[in-house]
Write a protein that holds these residues in place. Structure first.
Motif, mmCIF file in Angstrom:
data_model
loop_
_atom_site.group_PDB
_atom_site.id
_atom_site.type_symbol
_atom_site.label_atom_id
_atom_site.label_comp_id
_atom_site.label_asym_id
_atom_site.label_seq_id
_atom_site.Cartn_x
_atom_site.Cartn_y
_atom_site.Cartn_z
ATOM 1 N N ASP A 11 2.329 1.735 -3.406
ATOM 2 C CA ASP A 11 1.303 2.298 -4.295
ATOM 3 C C ASP A 11 1.180 3.802 -4.120
ATOM 4 N N LYS A 65 1.867 6.488 -7.046
ATOM 5 C CA LYS A 65 0.832 7.457 -7.434
ATOM 6 C C LYS A 65 1.362 8.879 -7.364
ATOM 7 N N GLU A 98 0.837 -1.204 0.000
ATOM 8 C CA GLU A 98 0.000 0.000 0.000
ATOM 9 C C GLU A 98 0.872 1.255 0.000
#
Length: 81
Positions: A21, A25, A18
């Motif tokens: 990610d 991003k 997570e």
């Protein structure tokens, strides 16, 4: 001391999927400085030790507080619909 011994003696945290990610991003969005802050933070380092204080505060305001505002806007839009 060998290089490997020095590396192993540091308190480096593992970054979970997570967190990776979120970093990716940020990079895709062109927020490279914010990605650096996240990488430092998730690795167990204090970003203040590497980034000037005023820059760090600006990044926090632009990325953390704007995220809260976006959530509030979504919540208010859902109520209006």
């Amino acid at each position: 001391m060998r290089q490997q011994e020095i590396y192993n003696s540091q308190n480096v945290k593992k970054i979970n999927n997570e967190q990776v990610d979120q970093i990716i991003k940020s990079i895709i969005a062109g927020k490279y400085s914010w990605a650096c802050v996240l990488l430092l933070r998730y690795s167990g380092y204090n970003p203040i030790d590497y980034i000037p204080y005023r820059t760090y505060i600006r990044l926090i305001k632009n990325n953390c507080l704007s995220g809260d505002n976006q959530e509030r806007r979504r919540d208010s839009q859902e109520v209006l619909i």
